[in-house]
Scaffold this active site. Structure first.
Site, PDB file in Angstrom:
ATOM      1  N   LYS A 111       0.841  -1.205   0.000  1.00 40.75           N
ATOM      2  CA  LYS A 111       0.000   0.000   0.000  1.00 40.75           C
ATOM      3  C   LYS A 111       0.872   1.250   0.000  1.00 40.75           C
ATOM      4  CE  LYS A 111      -4.303  -1.158  -0.150  1.00 40.75           C
ATOM      5  NZ  LYS A 111      -4.917  -2.047   0.830  1.00 40.75           N
ATOM      6  N   LYS A 194      -3.409 -12.196  -8.718  1.00 40.37           N
ATOM      7  CA  LYS A 194      -4.732 -12.480  -8.138  1.00 40.37           C
ATOM      8  C   LYS A 194      -5.796 -11.512  -8.649  1.00 40.37           C
ATOM      9  CE  LYS A 194      -5.112  -9.560  -4.159  1.00 40.37           C
ATOM     10  NZ  LYS A 194      -5.723  -9.306  -2.908  1.00 40.37           N
ATOM     11  N   LYS A 197      -9.413  -5.687  -6.497  1.00 42.78           N
ATOM     12  CA  LYS A 197      -9.903  -4.378  -6.946  1.00 42.78           C
ATOM     13  C   LYS A 197      -8.768  -3.480  -7.392  1.00 42.78           C
ATOM     14  CE  LYS A 197     -14.017  -4.559  -4.606  1.00 42.78           C
ATOM     15  NZ  LYS A 197     -14.127  -4.816  -3.190  1.00 42.78           N
TER      16      LYS A 197
HETATM   17  P1  TYM Z   1     -10.875  -7.760   1.455  1.00 44.03           P
HETATM   18  O1  TYM Z   1     -12.034  -6.837   1.533  1.00 44.03           O
HETATM   19  O2  TYM Z   1      -9.688  -7.320   0.681  1.00 44.03           O
HETATM   20  O3  TYM Z   1     -11.312  -9.154   0.894  1.00 44.03           O
HETATM   21  C1  TYM Z   1     -12.396  -9.850   1.469  1.00 44.03           C
HETATM   22  C2  TYM Z   1     -12.180 -11.338   1.423  1.00 44.03           C
HETATM   23  O4  TYM Z   1     -12.040 -11.771   0.072  1.00 44.03           O
HETATM   24  C3  TYM Z   1     -10.848 -12.531  -0.057  1.00 44.03           C
HETATM   25  N1  TYM Z   1     -10.275 -12.327  -1.409  1.00 44.03           N
HETATM   26  C4  TYM Z   1      -9.778 -13.325  -2.148  1.00 44.03           C
HETATM   27  N2  TYM Z   1      -9.689 -14.648  -1.926  1.00 44.03           N
HETATM   28  C5  TYM Z   1      -9.160 -15.400  -2.894  1.00 44.03           C
HETATM   29  N3  TYM Z   1      -8.720 -14.910  -4.094  1.00 44.03           N
HETATM   30  C6  TYM Z   1      -8.793 -13.588  -4.362  1.00 44.03           C
HETATM   31  N4  TYM Z   1      -8.382 -13.126  -5.536  1.00 44.03           N
HETATM   32  C7  TYM Z   1      -9.330 -12.714  -3.364  1.00 44.03           C
HETATM   33  N5  TYM Z   1      -9.553 -11.389  -3.289  1.00 44.03           N
HETATM   34  C8  TYM Z   1     -10.123 -11.156  -2.072  1.00 44.03           C
HETATM   35  C9  TYM Z   1      -9.921 -12.007   1.019  1.00 44.03           C
HETATM   36  O5  TYM Z   1      -8.924 -12.944   1.342  1.00 44.03           O
HETATM   37  C10 TYM Z   1     -10.893 -11.757   2.147  1.00 44.03           C
HETATM   38  O6  TYM Z   1     -11.150 -12.959   2.846  1.00 44.03           O
HETATM   39  N6  TYM Z   1      -8.590  -7.303   5.825  1.00 44.03           N
HETATM   40  C11 TYM Z   1      -9.756  -7.868   5.192  1.00 44.03           C
HETATM   41  C12 TYM Z   1     -11.067  -7.466   5.829  1.00 44.03           C
HETATM   42  C13 TYM Z   1     -11.124  -7.685   7.287  1.00 44.03           C
HETATM   43  C14 TYM Z   1     -11.232  -8.952   7.954  1.00 44.03           C
HETATM   44  C15 TYM Z   1     -11.262  -8.660   9.335  1.00 44.03           C
HETATM   45  C16 TYM Z   1     -11.295 -10.266   7.485  1.00 44.03           C
HETATM   46  C17 TYM Z   1     -11.115  -6.724   8.249  1.00 44.03           C
HETATM   47  N7  TYM Z   1     -11.194  -7.315   9.477  1.00 44.03           N
HETATM   48  C18 TYM Z   1     -11.389  -9.678  10.282  1.00 44.03           C
HETATM   49  C19 TYM Z   1     -11.401 -11.286   8.462  1.00 44.03           C
HETATM   50  C20 TYM Z   1     -11.438 -10.983   9.829  1.00 44.03           C
HETATM   51  C21 TYM Z   1      -9.773  -7.411   3.755  1.00 44.03           C
HETATM   52  O7  TYM Z   1      -9.274  -6.365   3.407  1.00 44.03           O
HETATM   53  O8  TYM Z   1     -10.435  -8.200   2.932  1.00 44.03           O
END
Ligand code: TYM
Length: 329
Positions: A111, A194, A197
């Site tokens: 980031k 991967k 967004k």
């Molecule tokens: P975020 O919003 O980036 O993504 C949400 C979930 O989607 C999964 N994901 C993927 N899995 C497999 N392949 C991909 N290409 C892919 N893109 C996204 C992510 O692994 C995630 O599970 N930090 C987290 C949000 C969060 C969170 C938490 C999650 C905040 N607090 C507590 C679990 C527990 C995030 O930014 O996810």
């Protein structure tokens, strides 16, 4: 019953990476665990969204959760910013989170590289807020995709550290959960690793059939195999990973054989893949449209979720305050 927590940032619509990395597990887990699924709107502030977009995006994800089949009768669905207790735990965890370890996380470094003019403290302490989300409910399992492994490692470290520091066992160490035996990574079809967004290569659950087709047909390929049974280069492996995720085993085997005997035509594979993705997304898209228009229902679900989640959070926080040595309020 064991507790499960997971969240998704509301930075647009849900894409197939979110679905197959996380939501698919939510659907199974809600039947077996005490589940808290939330919308991580505080986490999304690290990139400074506009106020008008905040409410809209939280509602969007809420409608998409419901459209995917997350059931508010089974799981607690809430918006992170509705449960203020999390912030207090975030503060306590930050007192035991060290600058060096936070700076070393790959997501922070990524980031910081991508937004050099906005390397804010929220970005640095992103893993502590995530740990607070999880530990607040004493979760033991966290369904997430592969990209969250390091954040999960940090959450375990912060749980252990708090327990050791205060000589308690208040926090279990949360484990990442995946339906398959290894963490899921849904690839992009543009040749980049991967689907994500910030990679700009997402297929969204809300994409209409034509958009899905266009995206899949544009997938990067190569000139095709020339020796039988050769190893697949990454861009081709990505297509097969996708087939494995959305198509039937027969379809996968059919194209795999064609690849192995060098008679594969990528155009055919893409057409089939596009049709299979559309068959998967179309019904979800229709339900998203239905749920999105019912803002009253969405707000009611968010309110009930906030109440249930706050109740669980307040219980943990009461214990934490006692352990740290604060008087009761
Ligand atoms: P975020 O919003 O980036 O993504 C949400 C979930 O989607 C999964 N994901 C993927 N899995 C497999 N392949 C991909 N290409 C892919 N893109 C996204 C992510 O692994 C995630 O599970 N930090 C987290 C949000 C969060 C969170 C938490 C999650 C905040 N607090 C507590 C679990 C527990 C995030 O930014 O996810």
């Amino acid at each position: 019953m064991e507790t499960v927590v997971s969240g998704i940032r509301p930075t647009g619509n849900l894409h197939l990476g979110n679905y197959f990395g996380a939501v698919k597990s939510f659907l199974q887990m809600q039947n077996e665990y005490n589940c808290y699924f939330f919308i991580a709107d505080w986490h999304s502030l690290t990139t400074h969204p506009k106020p008008a977009d905040i409410v809209k995006s939280a509602r969007t994800i809420l409608a998409e959760y419901l459209a995917c089949g997350i059931d508010p009768e089974k799981a607690t669905i809430y918006i992170q910013s509705d449960v203020k207790e999390v912030l207090e735990l975030y503060l306590y965890l930050n007192m035991n989170a060290y600058l060096g370890e936070l700076e070393r996380t790959t997501s922070f470094k990524d980031k910081a590289r991508k937004q050099p003019d906005n390397v804010n403290a929220g970005l640095l302490t992103y893993p502590t807020l995530m740990a607070a989300d999880i530990l607040m409910h004493k979760a033991v399992k966290v369904p997430v995709g592969k990209d969250q492994e390091q954040n999960m490692e940090m959450a375990r470290k912060f749980a252990r550290r708090f327990n050791t520091m205060y000589g308690t066992e208040i926090f279990p160490e949360p484990a990442s959960f995946s339906l398959s035996d290894k963490a899921v990574k849904v690839p992009g079809l543009d040749g980049s690793g991967k689907m994500g967004k910030s990679e700009g290569n997402c297929i969204y659950l809300m994409d209409d059939a034509e958009t899905v087709r266009k995206k899949v047909m544009k997938a990067v390929t190569d000139a095709g195999p020339t020796t039988p049974n050769s190893e697949k280069p990454e861009v081709i492996q990505n297509l097969f990973t996708f087939l494995d995720i959305v198509s039937t085993k027969d379809t996968y085997d059919y194209f795999n054989e064609k690849y192995n005997d060098c008679s594969i035509r990528y155009g055919d594979l893409k057409k089939q893949l596009a049709a299979d993705v559309v068959a998967f997304t179309e019904p979800i898209r229709e339900r998203i449209l239905e749920f999105s228009s019912d803002t009253q229902l969405l707000d009611k679900i968010a309110k009930t979720g906030a109440e249930k989640s706050s109740e669980s959070a307040a219980k943990t926080l009461k214990e934490v305050r006692q352990i740290i040595g604060f008087r009761e309020i």
